[in-house]
Structure formats: structure tokens, C-alpha cells
Design an enzyme around this catalytic site. Structure first.
Site, short mmCIF file in Angstrom:
data_model
loop_
_atom_site.label_atom_id
_atom_site.label_comp_id
_atom_site.label_asym_id
_atom_site.label_seq_id
_atom_site.Cartn_x
_atom_site.Cartn_y
_atom_site.Cartn_z
N SER A 174 0.79 -1.23 0.00
CA SER A 174 0.00 0.00 0.00
C SER A 174 0.82 1.28 0.00
CB SER A 174 -0.96 -0.01 1.19
OG SER A 174 -0.27 -0.26 2.39
N HIS A 210 -5.64 -3.44 -2.39
CA HIS A 210 -5.32 -2.51 -3.49
C HIS A 210 -5.32 -3.19 -4.85
CE1 HIS A 210 -4.34 1.05 -1.11
NE2 HIS A 210 -3.82 0.21 -0.23
N LYS A 241 -11.82 0.60 -1.50
CA LYS A 241 -10.83 1.30 -2.32
C LYS A 241 -11.36 1.45 -3.75
CE LYS A 241 -7.36 0.84 1.02
NZ LYS A 241 -6.74 -0.12 1.92
C1 LIG Z 1 -6.71 -0.22 3.37
C2 LIG Z 1 -6.14 -1.55 3.65
C3 LIG Z 1 -6.73 -2.40 4.58
C4 LIG Z 1 -7.87 -1.95 5.46
O1 LIG Z 1 -9.07 -1.87 4.76
P1 LIG Z 1 -10.24 -0.94 5.32
O2 LIG Z 1 -11.45 -1.43 4.62
O3 LIG Z 1 -9.87 0.46 4.96
O4 LIG Z 1 -10.30 -1.15 6.80
C5 LIG Z 1 -6.21 -3.67 4.72
N1 LIG Z 1 -5.14 -4.08 4.00
C6 LIG Z 1 -4.53 -3.27 3.11
C7 LIG Z 1 -3.37 -3.77 2.34
C8 LIG Z 1 -5.01 -1.98 2.91
O5 LIG Z 1 -4.40 -1.17 2.07
#
Ligand SMILES: *Cc1c(COP(=O)(O)O)cnc(C)c1O
Length: 382
Positions: A174, A210, A241
Site C-alpha cells: 500500500s 489494493h 478502495k
Molecule cells: C486499506 C487496507 C486495509 C484496510 O481496509 P479498510 O477497509 O480500509 O479497513 C487492509 N489491508 C490493506 C493492504 C489496505 O491497504
């Protein structure tokens, strides 16, 4: 009470502040009455404010009301929850899937549920904080392997004696925007699982937060690498996302999902997502199946931006995806660059320790950016 600690953070330039939008999420946002080109969201396909999601959500409110009122195991779920789970399983080619309230809740809940005392977890050193926390909550022992280093991982696995072993990785990292070597990881797990002495003792847990909506025609990292689902692979991903909605999912074999449903505390002891959110996630999945042009546009914008930045001489730190970190040296210089961009109407956040080791400006490109948006970013960084 905490003034000393806060003063320390302020002096080290590590104090964080929240910026609140006064507009929908998108490629252009308003903060404090000023408009910005937004290179900081994970709304990769520009779906967060898409009419199809809004319509689906409004229809669900009419039919199901707003709140869900209980956990799924009581009466908090709606038929939409079930529909979304069927859709995700179909999308991923797995037997089954389960919706979670967030990616954070999924990782911090599922990892401790599947990794018991005496088990071993092998975690990439750049995995997301929610995975790190999931490992900490688990009674299993965690081994950290060097970033994307399958040789190091194999050594650790072969040296470890525990009965069950679980390899955990982000598919798209990320903060760096690079992709995990899933072909090699799959091969390694496949080989070790085929040894007669260790039948099916190795699990591969992939975080597609992602990658969902971004890689493999939106279906995620396994599709991207042409890897078929296996009973020993567990995939989680988020709707928050690229899909522009909220919440998360886990997909895998029927037994795996039933086990997770019965043992994961963040699933059992938390109120279900409201139906209007689930409806938006369903609409987003339908949209990316119907409109592959969205994902094509995302990637052409990504390539344009990466090329422009590299041409200026910037180090984009091995980025392979719409997450493009730009190396900016010291914390001070990183903050200075971010503030300069802000003044020029560009929102691109400074990412500092402890989130990352090396400070950077983290640029995320979306399908909703125009050529002019990208050209302005490149011009202001030149
Ligand atoms: C954003 C993210 C999460 C968390 O997801 P949310 O729905 O925002 O709680 C988990 N793992 C990764 C790799 C992320 O980028």
C-alpha cells in the site's frame, strides 16, 4: 495529559492532522472552500460518487431502511449480504465468501482465528498494519521475511517445525505500489504442500485491498498471475478502495469460510454493515464487469504519470501500480514538497515514519483524473 508526547511529535515533524473535505470524494475535492486536484484517495476507478452506486444505495434504503441493528449471526444481515457474498465468490472463482465490516476488521480477526497456538505465521516485512496487528493478536509465532524475498521465506519455513504454517502477504503493497511475487509464493506453497510429510499444512493468505478492481480485470491478484484458487489459498479484499464503497470480504473454500464464520471475533461480535452499503458494493462489482474501459483508463493514467515523474528524474521506488511513491529525501523536504503542492492546488500527502521507513510523497492516480490534472502534477514537480 499527553502534552509532553505531543510536543515531541510536533518537534520531530511527526504530528498528524486530519483534513476534512467539503465535497464528495473524487479527482477534484474541496477543503476549506478551496479546490484541489486529489492525488491521495484510493478511489482508483472514481466510483465513490458514481450515480450507479448512489442509486443502488438509495433503493436499498427504501427497501431495507438504514441501520442493520445486529451482528450477522443474530439478524443483522439482509438478503443483499447473501447476494454480495455469492457475487464475490463468483468473481473470485471460489466456493464461498463472507463479508466483513472493514479490511482492518477482516485481517485483525481472521489471522488470529486461522493461526492457533503452536502454528507459525510468515509475514512480508512491508505488510499492512492490519496484518501486523492480526499477527500480534494471534497466539501463533510470527516470522518476518524480507520484502518479496521468497528465498528468505523458504529458509524460514523449512527451519520451522510447527504443524501448520501460514504465509501472509499484501498483493499490492500500500505504500510502495509494488506487487508481491505471487507466482513464486504459489509455487513454493504448492511444492511444500505436495510433500507427503506435510499434507496441506501450508496456507497462503493474500490481502487484495489494493488489487481488487485494479489487477486482473478487477478480479484481483490471482487472476492477474493466472493462478487458480486452491483450498489452501485464502483471499481477502476490500470494497472501500477501487470499488468506491465500504467493507471487506474473504473468499476461499466452503470449509475455510465456514470455519472463519464460526471463529472470527471481529465477525461474530460486530454489527453487520447496513444494506445500503452492501447494495453499493454490488453495484460497483456489476459496473466493473460491464465497463472494462474504467480499468483501462486507470492504467493509462497510471502509466502517463509514472512516465512523467521518471522523466523528471524522480525515484518512484519500484512502483508497478496506480500507487506511485515519489522519493523526497528528509522528512522536512517531504513536508515542504507536500505543502508546495497544496499551495498549487494539488493534494498529495507526505508519508512519514512510522508509517514508512523512507519519507515520500504518495501519489495515487485514478481513472477519474484528466490529462490536464496529470500534466499539472508533473509541471509543479518539475
Ligand atoms: C486499506 C487496507 C486495509 C484496510 O481496509 P479498510 O477497509 O480500509 O479497513 C487492509 N489491508 C490493506 C493492504 C489496505 O491497504
Amino acid at each position: 495529559m499527553f502534552s509532553k508526547q505531543l510536543k515531541f511529535l510536533r518537534e520531530k515533524n511527526l504530528l498528524r492532522e486530519i483534513e476534512n473535505r467539503n465535497s464528495p470524494q473524487g479527482a477534484h475535492i474541496k477543503i476549506d472552500g478551496k479546490e484541489y486536484i486529489n492525488f491521495s484517495s484510493n478511489d482508483y476507478l472514481g466510483l465513490a460518487n458514481h450515480p450507479a452506486l448512489l442509486r443502488a444505495s438509495q433503493r436499498a434504503i427504501k427497501k431495507f431502511g438504514f441501520g442493520s441493528g445486529a451482528s450477522r449471526l443474530l439478524c443483522g444481515g439482509s438478503i443483499l449480504h447473501e447476494e454480495l457474498e455469492k457475487k464475490i465468490a463468483g468473481f473470485k472463482g471460489t466456493e464461498s465468501a463472507l463479508v466483513f465490516n472493514s479490511g482492518y476488521a477482516a485481517n485483525t480477526g481472521i489471522i488470529p482465528a486461522i493461526a492457533e497456538e503452536g502454528d507459525a505465521i510468515f509475514s512480508d516485512e512491508l505488510n499492512h498494519a492490519s496484518i501486523i496487528d492480526g499477527c500480534r493478536l494471534s497466539r501463533a509465532k510470527t516470522y518476518i521475511y524480507k520484502h518479496k524475498n521468497t528465498g528468505h521465506l523458504e529458509n524460514l519455513i523449512r527451519k520451522t517445525k510447527s504443524k501448520r504454517k501460514i504465509v501472509v502477504t499484501d498483493s499490492v503493497f500500500s505504500m510502495d505500489g509494488d506487487i508481491a511475487p505471487l507466482k513464486e509464493l504459489h509455487e513454493l506453497c504448492f511444492t511444500l504442500n505436495s510433500m507427503p510429510s506435510a499434507p496441506c499444512s501450508l496456507l497462503l493468505y493474500i490481502d487484495d485491498a489494493h488489487a481488487t478492481g485494479v489487477l486482473g480485470k478487477g478480479r484481483g491478484s490471482l487472476e492477474h498471475f493466472g493462478i487458480k484458487p486452491k483450498p489452501w489459498i485464502i483471499q481477502m479484499g476490500t470494497f472501500s478502495k477501487a470499488l468506491g464503497s465500504f467493507g471487506a470480504f474473504v473468499a476461499g473454500s466452503k470449509d475455510t469460510i465456514e470455519f472463519i464464520l464460526n471463529t472470527t471475533r471481529s465477525f461474530i461480535f460486530s454489527t453487520a454493515l447496513p444494506p445500503c452499503i452492501i447494495a453499493a458494493s454490488i453495484a460497483a462489482l456489476e459496473l466493473i464487469e460491464k465497463k472494462p474501459a474504467l480499468i483501462k483508463k486507470l492504467w493509462s493514467n497510471r502509466d502517463k504519470t509514472a512516465k512523467g515523474l521518471t522523466k523528471l528524474g524522480y525515484d518512484i521506488m519500484g512502483s508497478e501500480t496506480p500507487i506511485i511513491p515519489v522519493k523526497t529525501g528528509s522528512i522536512e523536504n517531504t513536508l515542504k514538497t507536500s505543502r508546495y503542492l497544496l499551495k498549487k492546488g494539488i493534494f498529495a500527502p507526505a508519508i512519514r515514519p512510522p508509517t514508512v521507513k523512507e519519507p515520500r510523497i504518495r501519489i495515487t492516480v485514478t481513472a477519474a483524473h484528466t490529462d490536464e490534472d496529470i500534466e499539472k502534477l508533473i509541471k509543479e514537480l518539475s
